[in-house]
Every structure is written in structure tokens, then in C-alpha cells.
Motif scaffolding. Structure first.
Motif, mmCIF file in Angstrom:
data_model
loop_
_atom_site.group_PDB
_atom_site.id
_atom_site.type_symbol
_atom_site.label_atom_id
_atom_site.label_comp_id
_atom_site.label_asym_id
_atom_site.label_seq_id
_atom_site.Cartn_x
_atom_site.Cartn_y
_atom_site.Cartn_z
ATOM 1 N N GLY A 85 56.279 67.349 16.637
ATOM 2 C CA GLY A 85 56.631 67.738 15.357
ATOM 3 C C GLY A 85 57.401 69.067 15.183
ATOM 4 N N CYS A 86 58.432 69.100 14.627
ATOM 5 C CA CYS A 86 59.087 70.710 14.312
ATOM 6 C C CYS A 86 59.977 70.335 13.057
ATOM 7 C CB CYS A 86 60.348 70.734 15.404
ATOM 8 S SG CYS A 86 60.982 72.438 15.214
ATOM 9 N N PRO A 87 59.737 71.537 12.218
ATOM 10 C CA PRO A 87 60.498 71.405 11.086
ATOM 11 C C PRO A 87 61.960 71.873 11.185
ATOM 12 C CG PRO A 87 59.249 73.398 11.091
ATOM 13 C CD PRO A 87 59.113 72.670 12.330
ATOM 14 N N LEU A 88 62.166 72.243 12.323
ATOM 15 C CA LEU A 88 63.950 72.730 12.693
ATOM 16 C C LEU A 88 64.725 71.343 13.239
ATOM 17 C CD1 LEU A 88 63.433 76.320 13.900
ATOM 18 C CD2 LEU A 88 63.446 75.531 11.505
ATOM 19 N N ARG A 89 66.025 71.791 13.237
ATOM 20 C CA ARG A 89 67.019 70.710 13.659
ATOM 21 C C ARG A 89 68.111 71.412 14.343
ATOM 22 N NH1 ARG A 89 63.187 68.341 12.990
ATOM 23 N NH2 ARG A 89 62.783 66.444 11.969
ATOM 24 N N CYS A 90 67.550 71.970 15.688
ATOM 25 C CA CYS A 90 68.743 72.725 16.413
ATOM 26 C C CYS A 90 69.744 71.880 16.887
ATOM 27 C CB CYS A 90 68.033 73.507 17.433
ATOM 28 S SG CYS A 90 66.656 74.658 16.875
ATOM 29 N N GLY A 91 70.975 72.360 16.579
ATOM 30 C CA GLY A 91 71.978 71.483 17.132
ATOM 31 C C GLY A 91 71.952 71.034 18.606
ATOM 32 N N THR A 136 60.631 64.996 19.998
ATOM 33 C CA THR A 136 59.591 65.637 19.565
ATOM 34 C C THR A 136 59.263 66.117 18.057
ATOM 35 O OG1 THR A 136 60.310 67.829 20.114
ATOM 36 C CG2 THR A 136 59.144 66.800 22.017
ATOM 37 N N GLN A 137 60.453 65.952 17.564
ATOM 38 C CA GLN A 137 60.830 66.416 16.177
ATOM 39 C C GLN A 137 60.118 65.800 14.863
ATOM 40 O OE1 GLN A 137 64.913 66.320 15.517
ATOM 41 N NE2 GLN A 137 65.484 68.288 16.877
ATOM 42 N N ASP A 138 59.761 64.447 15.051
ATOM 43 C CA ASP A 138 59.048 63.808 14.097
ATOM 44 C C ASP A 138 57.536 63.702 14.165
ATOM 45 O OD1 ASP A 138 58.447 62.107 12.233
ATOM 46 O OD2 ASP A 138 59.548 60.129 12.872
ATOM 47 N N GLY A 141 56.795 72.692 22.308
ATOM 48 C CA GLY A 141 57.039 71.410 21.429
ATOM 49 C C GLY A 141 58.334 71.096 21.736
ATOM 50 N N GLY A 142 58.895 70.576 20.453
ATOM 51 C CA GLY A 142 58.304 70.453 19.078
ATOM 52 C C GLY A 142 57.988 71.969 18.768
ATOM 53 N N GLU A 143 57.138 71.985 17.663
ATOM 54 C CA GLU A 143 56.848 73.509 17.053
ATOM 55 C C GLU A 143 55.167 73.431 16.946
ATOM 56 O OE1 GLU A 143 58.464 76.534 16.434
ATOM 57 O OE2 GLU A 143 56.064 76.696 16.463
ATOM 58 N N THR A 167 57.362 79.474 20.881
ATOM 59 C CA THR A 167 57.822 79.090 19.537
ATOM 60 C C THR A 167 59.192 79.435 18.980
ATOM 61 O OG1 THR A 167 56.958 79.194 17.149
ATOM 62 C CG2 THR A 167 56.583 80.875 18.858
ATOM 63 N N SER A 168 59.479 78.867 17.869
ATOM 64 C CA SER A 168 60.781 79.486 17.154
ATOM 65 C C SER A 168 60.363 80.463 16.021
ATOM 66 C CB SER A 168 61.364 78.277 16.600
ATOM 67 O OG SER A 168 60.719 77.728 15.555
ATOM 68 N N GLY A 169 59.105 80.435 15.866
ATOM 69 C CA GLY A 169 58.649 81.778 14.958
ATOM 70 C C GLY A 169 59.180 81.261 13.698
HETATM 71 S S1 SF4 Z 1 61.976 71.424 19.049
HETATM 72 FE FE1 SF4 Z 1 62.699 73.556 19.510
HETATM 73 S S2 SF4 Z 1 64.977 73.360 19.934
HETATM 74 FE FE2 SF4 Z 1 64.266 71.372 19.082
HETATM 75 S S3 SF4 Z 1 64.621 71.401 16.685
HETATM 76 FE FE3 SF4 Z 1 62.739 72.250 17.227
HETATM 77 S S4 SF4 Z 1 63.030 74.662 17.282
HETATM 78 FE FE4 SF4 Z 1 64.927 73.566 17.846
#
Ligand code: SF4
Length: 238
Positions: A28-34, A41-43, A76-78, A104-106
């Protein structure tokens, strides 16, 4: 007991924090880094459910490899999306004499996250870009949040490593390096900054997810280019 969603585990990692580490990649991660290298791991709906006991019992088996500065890393993920689960793992790690590191991405700050930070020995924080526009466009959050997160780490007296992925034409320039060094000089909790090369090996993961890898158009920097930027950065940090 807390349960959380895990994507995968690396038992003896050497890239995710000081020393040899048991690395847990949370789902799980709320961001979507290019340039996200782990889009799978994002979902938050994916991954496998584990209890904090299951994780810590696995980590304990590798304790003899951790040496003086290794331990457990939550990445992660986050991890900040599952702060209570992470905090319980870190609490149990400390009870077993295991050092704790958070990658972490903080991007999330709340009470539960602050409690998690209190249980964290070492923080690896991404400062993904050094201008607001790129943060918004290529990461999906405001640049002010990770900077506020860094302030919180400073206030709590944590030891921090900043990390940034270098993408040619986006942030491989002197202005970015200067701004990064300014951030490091402003926060005494920052012990080092690590520049990492953008890589495209993850393309097949995007294909498997039936998603477009938007950063395919960017080049991969050479080791030499990263070394030159890292040298410039190191020489401008007080
Ligand atoms: S897992 Fe990391 S790199 Fe991927 S979208 Fe999330 S913060 Fe960005």
C-alpha cells in the motif's frame, strides 16, 4: 495483536539501512511516483496479511547476522499507511534487542505516525525532488509534507539519511544539488544524503499490471554521473 499487509520480505538486505537487515516491504502506498520501482506494492488491497508476532519471529531467526548496526527495516510501499502495525513490530524488535529502521516518503503525519517514529532508531527519508512543481507532477503530494516530516524527525532527535533518485533532465542539475545541500545544512539530524540512479528494470512489472510506465522516456544515469553529483553534494554539506 496488530495485523498488517505485507508485499514481500528480504531476509538479509544490505541496501535498506545500516548494516545487514531483515527488510519488510509493506503493501500500500498513497503516492504514485513516476519512477516507482515497486508498482505492485501500491494497491493496499494486494499483499498478504501477517501478525506482528509472525514478522518479529521471522526476524529473530536472522539476529546473529545483524552485527552491531543491522536490524529490521520497514519499507514499502509506504509503512506510514499502517502505523499501528509497524509500531508494534518495532516495539517487539526493541524488546528483543533489534535495531529499527524506517524507509519512508514522509507523506503522512498523524499521532499514530509520531508514535511509530518514537520507536524508530534510524530513518531513511526520500526527498524526491526539490521543487513544488515536480513533487506535485511526478509524486502526487505536496513537497511541504516530507519537509514537515523532516522537522518532526529533527524535533524528536532521530538520525536521518535522505535519499533521492536522480532522473536525467529532471533533477540531475546543480540547482537541485544546491537545494538538497541547503536542506541537509538546515537539519542537523541529517547524517548523510544518498543519490540513487533512476532504473528501468521495473518496466516488466508495469507491463504485468497492464499499466503504462510513464518514465520509460527518461534515460538511466551512468555510475559516473551519479558519482559526480554525489561528490558535488558532499562538498557543499557542512
Ligand atoms: S512505493 Fe515509493 S516509489 Fe512507489 S509510489 Fe510509493 S513512495 Fe513512490
Amino acid at each position: 495483536m496488530e495485523y498488517g499487509k505485507i508485499n514481500s520480505i528480504q531476509t538479509l538486505g544490505t541496501l535498506d539501512g545500516p548494516g545487514v537487515r531483515f527488510v519488510v516491504f509493506l503493501q500500500g502506498c498513497p503516492l504514485r511516483c513516476g519512477y516507482c520501482h515497486n508498482p505492485e506494492t501500491q494497491d493496499l488491497l494486494g499483499g498478504t496479511s501477517f501478525s506482528s508476532d509472525e514478522i518479529i519471529n521471522k526476524a529473530i531467526r536472522y539476529r546473529e547476522y545483524f552485527g552491531t548496526n543491522g536490524g529490521i527495516t520497514l519499507s514499502g510501499g509506504e509503512p506510514l499507511l499502517q502505523p499501528d502495525f509497524c509500531a508494534e513490530i518495532f516495539e517487539k524488535a526493541h524488546q528483543n534487542g533489534i535495531n529499527t529502521c524506517l524507509d519512508t516518503s514522509g507523506c503522512i503525519i498523524n499521532e499514530a505516525v509520531e508514535r511509530l517514529i518514537d520507536l524508530t532508531d534510524y530513518v531513511m527519508l526520500d526527498i524526491k525532488f526539490t521543487n513544488k512543481q515536480d513533487y506535485k507532477e511526478y509524486v502526487g503530494c505536496s513537497m511541504s509534507v516530507p519537509l514537515e516530516f523532516l522537522q518532526m524527525l529533527q524535533r524528536k532527535g532521530k538520525t536521518v539519511r535522505l535519499r533521492q533518485v536522480i532522473v536525467p533532465t529532471l533533477n540531475d542539475n546543480e540547482e537541485n544539488i544546491l537545494r538538497l545541500s541547503q536542506i541537509a545544512n538546515e537539519f542537523s539530524c541529517v547524517e548523510k544524503i544518498e543519490l540513487l540512479p533512476f532504473k528501468k528494470l521495473c518496466k516488466s512489472k508495469y507491463d504485468a499490471l497492464n499499466r503504462e510506465f510513464l518514465f520509460e522516456k527518461f534515460e538511466t544515469p551512468t555510475k559516473q554521473e551519479i558519482a559526480v553529483l554525489q561528490e558535488k553534494l558532499n562538498s557543499s554539506i557542512k
